[in-house]
Design an enzyme around this catalytic site. Structure first.
Site, PDB file in Angstrom:
ATOM      1  N   ARG A 238      39.707 -30.329  15.859  1.00  0.00           N
ATOM      2  CA  ARG A 238      39.634 -30.136  17.305  1.00  0.00           C
ATOM      3  C   ARG A 238      38.443 -29.245  17.614  1.00  0.00           C
ATOM      4  O   ARG A 238      38.188 -28.251  16.904  1.00  0.00           O
ATOM      5  CB  ARG A 238      40.913 -29.473  17.844  1.00  0.00           C
ATOM      6  CG  ARG A 238      42.118 -30.397  17.968  1.00  0.00           C
ATOM      7  CD  ARG A 238      41.940 -31.454  19.063  1.00  0.00           C
ATOM      8  NE  ARG A 238      43.107 -32.305  19.236  1.00  0.00           N
ATOM      9  CZ  ARG A 238      43.317 -33.471  18.631  1.00  0.00           C
ATOM     10  NH1 ARG A 238      42.419 -33.939  17.778  1.00  0.00           N
ATOM     11  NH2 ARG A 238      44.402 -34.181  18.880  1.00  0.00           N
ATOM     12  N   GLU A 267      35.295 -31.989  25.640  1.00  0.00           N
ATOM     13  CA  GLU A 267      35.129 -33.427  25.395  1.00  0.00           C
ATOM     14  C   GLU A 267      35.312 -34.143  26.721  1.00  0.00           C
ATOM     15  O   GLU A 267      36.271 -33.827  27.438  1.00  0.00           O
ATOM     16  CB  GLU A 267      36.157 -33.922  24.387  1.00  0.00           C
ATOM     17  CG  GLU A 267      35.865 -33.419  22.989  1.00  0.00           C
ATOM     18  CD  GLU A 267      36.805 -33.999  21.929  1.00  0.00           C
ATOM     19  OE1 GLU A 267      37.547 -34.959  22.252  1.00  0.00           O
ATOM     20  OE2 GLU A 267      36.809 -33.485  20.820  1.00  0.00           O
ATOM     21  N   HIS A 286      34.509 -38.316  19.029  1.00  0.00           N
ATOM     22  CA  HIS A 286      35.939 -38.248  18.695  1.00  0.00           C
ATOM     23  C   HIS A 286      36.473 -39.621  18.276  1.00  0.00           C
ATOM     24  O   HIS A 286      37.314 -40.216  18.968  1.00  0.00           O
ATOM     25  CB  HIS A 286      36.748 -37.673  19.873  1.00  0.00           C
ATOM     26  CG  HIS A 286      38.076 -37.098  19.431  1.00  0.00           C
ATOM     27  ND1 HIS A 286      38.704 -36.054  20.069  1.00  0.00           N
ATOM     28  CD2 HIS A 286      38.898 -37.437  18.392  1.00  0.00           C
ATOM     29  CE1 HIS A 286      39.853 -35.776  19.461  1.00  0.00           C
ATOM     30  NE2 HIS A 286      39.988 -36.604  18.433  1.00  0.00           N
TER      31      HIS A 286
HETATM   32  C1  GLV Z   1      43.211 -37.495  17.195  1.00  0.00           C
HETATM   33  O1  GLV Z   1      42.426 -36.609  17.306  1.00  0.00           O
HETATM   34  C2  GLV Z   1      44.621 -37.312  17.111  1.00  0.00           C
HETATM   35  O2  GLV Z   1      45.089 -36.163  17.196  1.00  0.00           O
HETATM   36  O3  GLV Z   1      45.330 -38.310  16.975  1.00  0.00           O
END
Ligand code: GLV
Length: 326
Positions: A238, A267, A286
């Site tokens: 994260r 993000e 991401h």
């Molecule tokens: C992606 O980042 C998730 O947490 O599934």
């Protein structure tokens, strides 16, 4: 009897959510932007279920608008976007999708590690831009993997999957974790280190811990200064685990050699963000779990959690056990 109203915050392919057919009344939000669209908020008072993405905030304010809500199903393994305490307080189970995205995310972490180590973004850009004029003995030199040390921060499912892959590349493995995983039980050679030891010993540091109060801003100036000047930082966990200002300074002033980021804070990272201007940093949007099969399985799991919650059953995967009194 009327079918329960479910808010699906953003569209998903019909074949991924086919199990909801005939079971719920679905109100679907737009693909963009993140969060609950106004037409969903208008109906939230009637909603019994929410199927959301990691880009949607589920907090006390939202819960206050949703007196009939009985289940929150997050199509992600991470759930820092959900106020789980507030949900528990209301007796609302929160579902997530662990396991199915482990391989895809570990693959991406390795892809970032390899790309950064071998400077692929720069090499690809130079080839395209006409700078590939000869086979240069000294051109585009990167780092060897064999014999280098990979420090894995967070030895959960994804951390272990990264370790397995990294072992095949000849990397020496060390890890840190808030709990010391019993090393003999792991199917690869890995040694525990304190966080500080891991930072100072690693040639690559890959983050695989959840975003919590403890991990937020954990990679700050102090941490970055402990890393080797030749080290590369990889983040598929994260964004807010890393302090942007510190990372920018570290990359500008060569405290570390580079960073490869799948996640950022915020993000999306706006196109004029200074991190994009740094030649020793590259960023992807991401995409850790972004394979066809993985995303479909995540959606199917999210539907399973949602339907169980609506049926008053224990969710197959939930993150707030206190809601069941356990
Ligand atoms: C992606 O980042 C998730 O947490 O599934």
């Amino acid at each position: 009897m009327a079918l329960p109203l479910v808010l699906l915050t953003h569209p998903l392919p019909p074949e991924w959510i086919s199990s909801l057919q005939g079971r719920v009344r679905l109100l679907v939000g737009p693909a963009e932007p993140s969060g609950f669209a106004p037409h969903l908020l208008e109906q939230i008072g009637e909603a019994e279920g929410v199927l959301c993405l990691l880009i949607d905030r589920i907090d006390q304010n939202l819960l206050d608008l949703a007196p009939r809500l009985r289940v929150v199903s997050n199509m992600a393994v991470g759930y820092d976007n959900v106020d789980t305490l507030a949900c528990t307080h209301r007796g609302i189970p929160v579902g997530n999708t662990p396991g199915v995205l482990t391989d895809a995310t570990a693959d991406l972490a390795m892809a970032l590690l390899l790309s950064a180590a071998r400077r692929l973004p720069k090499a690809a850009m130079d080839a395209k831009d006409g700078f590939w004029r000869t086979w240069s003995p000294t051109g585009w030199l990167g780092s060897d993997l064999r014999g280098a040390t990979l420090g894995i921060v967070g030895m959960g499912k994804i951390g272990k999957a990264v370790a397995q892959r990294a072992q095949a590349f000849g990397l020496k493995l060390i890890y840190s974790d808030h709990k010391q995983v019993f090393e003999a039980s792991l199917p690869f050679n890995v040694e525990y280190r304190s966080f500080d030891e891991l930072l100072s010993e690693s040639d690559f540091v890959s983050l695989h811990c959840p975003l919590t109060i403890q991990t937020k801003g954990m990679i700050d100036a102090t941490a970055l200064k402990k890393m080797k000047r030749s080290a590369i930082l990889i983040n598929t966990a994260r964004g807010p685990i890393i302090l942007n200002a510190a990372l920018i300074q570290a990359l500008r002033e060569s405290w570390i050699a580079g960073a490869a980021l799948d996640v950022t804070d915020p993000e999306p990272l706006p196109p004029d963000h200074p991190l994009y201007d740094l030649p020793n940093c590259f960023i992807v949007p991401h995409i850790g779990s972004a394979t066809h099969g993985t995303r479909q399985r995540m959606a199917e799991m999210a539907c399973e959690n949602l339907l169980a919650g609506l049926d008053g059953l224990k969710l197959p995967n939930y993150v707030n056990p206190d809601v069941y009194g356990s």
